[in-house]
Design a protein around this motif. Structure first.
Motif, short mmCIF file in Angstrom:
data_model
loop_
_atom_site.label_atom_id
_atom_site.label_comp_id
_atom_site.label_asym_id
_atom_site.label_seq_id
_atom_site.Cartn_x
_atom_site.Cartn_y
_atom_site.Cartn_z
N GLN A 29 -4.57 -0.34 -1.16
CA GLN A 29 -3.94 -1.13 -2.22
C GLN A 29 -4.73 -2.42 -2.47
O GLN A 29 -5.01 -2.78 -3.62
N ASP B 13 2.39 -0.23 -1.39
CA ASP B 13 3.56 -0.57 -2.20
C ASP B 13 3.15 -1.71 -3.12
O ASP B 13 2.96 -2.85 -2.67
N THR C 7 2.08 9.81 -3.49
CA THR C 7 2.66 9.76 -2.14
C THR C 7 2.04 10.81 -1.23
O THR C 7 1.95 10.62 -0.01
N GLY D 280 4.73 -3.35 -5.09
CA GLY D 280 5.72 -4.42 -5.20
C GLY D 280 5.59 -5.44 -4.09
O GLY D 280 6.31 -6.44 -4.08
N ASP E 128 -3.09 3.40 1.54
CA ASP E 128 -2.27 2.56 2.40
C ASP E 128 -2.42 1.12 1.93
O ASP E 128 -2.93 0.86 0.83
N ARG E 129 -1.98 0.17 2.74
CA ARG E 129 -2.04 -1.24 2.32
C ARG E 129 -3.49 -1.70 2.12
O ARG E 129 -3.77 -2.52 1.24
N SER F 41 2.33 -2.11 -10.99
CA SER F 41 3.55 -1.67 -10.32
C SER F 41 3.41 -0.20 -9.97
O SER F 41 2.51 0.50 -10.47
N ASN F 42 4.30 0.27 -9.12
CA ASN F 42 4.26 1.68 -8.72
C ASN F 42 4.48 2.60 -9.91
O ASN F 42 3.94 3.71 -9.97
#
Length: 527
Positions: A143, A238, A60, A240, A139-140, A169-170
């Motif tokens: 990801q 994220d 994070t 998820g 960030d996205r 998963s996280n």
């Protein structure tokens, strides 16, 4: 391939005309692509060092530290982040344009294969460094890059376990992975710097710094873009959630949409084939190998002028191998010689004033010896007549000059204009073989053999040995560096030069003979 290169070269030269008109040859970015690449690299490195000071490697913390730099410290960290991003994009553009332009100009064959061959891996290092940089933001977009990249890497047989499983998963994600990304993002540019050094180490006086004005203007442009459109992050990553919409950096990530559509194995194969073809391009197809320069020890005194002027560090001085009183002799490295002939133009023994039977220079091109250049000069000037006879010395890598030949214009071509010793200009004018000498070749700042135009200008101006004698009238010499496409401008320059020669002839006819100053003739010196 020949037609493709000709189309590309013509396109490049027309674009260069626009920038020449706007900025002049010295600041034309097309002539400084390699140097600008170095400049952008150092901007990326310096801005990256600043960003690294504030960057955290936690899952994070990585995103939060980048957001702090972007928004809370926008005046420094935000500008540095944007500068880092846009300079990286500019580096990719410069590298691709440099590669395409060298291909178009056919500057990758023979002994020049080494620079081309070492340049191709640099593309892989730059793209890999850029991808790891985007990954670190987490960030996205990062990801998406992480999931697609690890899935692509899993198609290789080198990894025992699936890398993509780390991004299911996280909870599966570890901060150590970000530490690895930081290491790669630092190590790859350092390795790139080493390859960049190898890439240029065979060149004499390589361009690694663009002109100050061009560098300053480029930096200001990047700063303006950084302030007007700052680089920002997507929403935090994220695992998820599947990102629905992301904005790609098309300079670094153009392959990712293809990876979404086609199998990873196929993409590895396509990239591998493209890379292999690029690496082998200097030998596909293999052209005629030009004979390299050779040393004639009977005429070489080991002065070292050829060593100093060789653009590719292909000549060195070694111990004397004969029994003369000289200590050194020139030695040609066949692996590096491009058969440009610039060394011949630098040799003090390459003068046409020597006896016809003994005209052999200390260093020669077997396919065009200096005696042949003199013979061609005499043959071309022997056909000329009138008061505006012009002999044009040209470069074989520039425009075709054969159509110029007529009763007033002679043409002698050679591999590079830098092969022409200044003594040939003295020879032509002092022997009254022509009324003027016109030199032409590649574009100013863009010599096919790198330094031919530069050394020619310096020799004519008396700034480099062998220099043109002061007795040679400069008004009877003209240079125009027009390249392949500026034929109309060249013809205008040639006509203007011819008109100037006619004016000189008229003036000379009006000069009074000694003792006739009072017979109505005008004194030119007091006019």
């Amino acid at each position: 391939m020949i037609h493709l290169k000709k189309i590309l070269r013509t396109g490049f030269e027309y674009m260069e005309d626009v920038f020449d008109a706007a900025f002049g040859p010295a600041w034309n970015p097309f002539y400084q692509l390699g140097a600008l690449g170095w400049f952008y690299y150092w901007i990326v490195i310096s801005s990256g060092i600043y960003l690294y000071i504030f960057f955290d490697t936690g899952i994070t913390d990585a995103y939060l530290s980048v957001e702090y730099l972007t928004h809370e410290q926008w005046y420094a960290g935000g500008v540095m982040r944007s500068l880092h991003r846009y300079a990286s994009d500019a580096l990719v553009i410069m590298m691709l344009m440099h590669l395409l332009r060298e291909f178009a100009m056919d500057r990758f064959r023979s002994s020049r294969w080494f620079a081309w061959f070492t340049g191709i891996p640099m593309l892989w290092f730059v793209f890999s460094a850029g991808i790891t940089g985007y990954w670190m933001v987490w960030d996205r977009l990062a990801q998406y890059i992480a999931i697609v990249t690890t899935g692509w890497l899993d198609t290789l047989p080198f990894f025992g376990e699936s890398i993509a499983r780390n991004f299911l998963s996280n909870a599966d994600l570890s901060g150590r992975f970000f530490t690895l990304m930081v290491f790669l993002h630092i190590a790859l540019p350092l390795l790139l710097l080493f390859i960049m050094w190898i890439h240029i180490h065979r060149h004499t006086q390589p361009k690694v710094n663009p002109p100050l004005g061009l560098a300053a203007g480029t930096l200001v442009m990047l700063l303006v873009v950084s302030l007007v459109k700052p680089a920002v992050s997507h929403a935090p990553a994220d695992l998820g959630i599947v990102p629905a919409v992301i904005g790609l950096d098309w300079f670094y990530l153009p392959i990712y949409p293809l990876l979404d559509r086609y199998p990873g194995e196929a993409m590895w194969m396509v990239l591998g084939v493209i890379t292999l073809l690029l690496l082998l391009l200097p030998w596909l197809p293999s052209g005629k190998q030009q004979a390299v320069a050779v040393i004639d020890l009977d005429n070489c005194n080991g002065c070292g002028r050829c060593v100093a002027d060789c653009p590719f560090s292909a000549i060195s001085l070694g111990p004397r191998s004969d029994n003369t009183g000289y200590e050194q002799e020139a030695v040609v490295d066949n692996r590096h010689c491009t058969s440009c002939g610039i060394c011949v133009g630098a040799c003090p023994t390459a003068t046409p004033f020597r006896r016809r039977s003994g005209l052999t220079a200390g260093i020669e091109l077997p396919e065009l010896q200096i005696s042949e250049v003199r013979d061609k000069t005499l043959a071309a000037t022997g056909k000329l007549g009138g008061n505006d006879r012009i002999l044009v010395f040209g470069c074989q890598h520039s425009m075709d000059l054969s159509a110029l030949e007529d009763s007033r214009t002679g043409v002698v071509s050679m591999p590079c204009i830098g092969m022409l010793p200044p003594s040939f200009l003295d020879f032509v004018l002092s022997k009254n073989l022509a009324d003027g000498v016109f030199l032409t070749g590649c574009r100013d700042g863009d010599c096919y053999f790198r330094l031919g135009i530069r050394w020619t200008d310096a020799r004519i101006c008396g700034e480099r040995d062998p220099e043109l004698r002061q007795r040679v009238p400069q008004q009877r010499i003209r240079t125009y560096w027009g390249g392949l496409t500026r034929s109309k401008q060249f013809l205008r320059e040639l006509d203007a030069f011819r008109n100037g020669l006619n004016a000189l002839a008229t003036c000379n006819q009006n000069v009074p003979e000694p003792g006739q100053e009072g017979n109505g003739h005008k004194d030119i010196g007091n006019a």
